[in-house]
Design a protein around this motif. Structure first.
Motif: not given
Length: 135
Positions: A7-16, A29-45
């Motif tokens: 959870g805190s990792l996702g919040e940190y990534i979102r803030e950055q 796109e720049v990181a080379g990951v899918s949009n849904p996957y990055l969204s799930q990381i940011e939400r701590g899922l």
């Protein structure tokens, strides 16, 4: 090893990401990951691998070590083997289990050397003695 603080990792990534003025889609796109996957990381899922964290860090132009610490993969230390730990975690040629085993061995060596500092035959002294005997 600390547990993963997703959870805190996702919040940190979102803030950055917001500080870098990237939209979620742009960072994905720049990181080379899918949009849904990055969204799930940011939400701590989702629990990203070290490789994914390295890609995100590179895209955000921050150190991968910072994300590893946020994720709980690395303990925050003052330079004690941090680069080595980051290199092990980022290596795509070995599995997560193998990475954890390497880090555990490294930590055991550090602990052993720390305990033997100042004792006769402690860390580093064996090599000097061997040169004297062989030389």
């Amino acid at each position: 090893m600390a547990s993963l603080k997703v959870g805190s990792l996702g919040e940190y990534i979102r803030e950055q990401r917001r500080n870098a003025q990237y939209s979620l889609r742009q960072l994905a796109e720049v990181a080379g990951v899918s949009n849904p996957y990055l969204s799930q990381i940011e939400r701590g899922l989702r629990k990203p691998s070290a490789e994914i964290l390295q890609q995100i860090a590179k895209a955000l132009r921050i150190s991968a070590e910072t994300l590893y610490v946020q994720a709980g993969m690395l303990e925050e230390r003052q330079g004690e083997g941090l680069e080595l730990r980051a290199a092990i975690l980022a290596d795509p040629l070995i599995s997560e289990r193998q990475k954890q085993a390497l880090l555990a061995v490294y930590d055991a060596f550090l602990k052993e050397n720390q305990e033997s500092v100042g004792e006769p035959g402690g860390a580093g002294e064996g090599q000097a003695d061997r040169r004297t005997v062989e030389g």
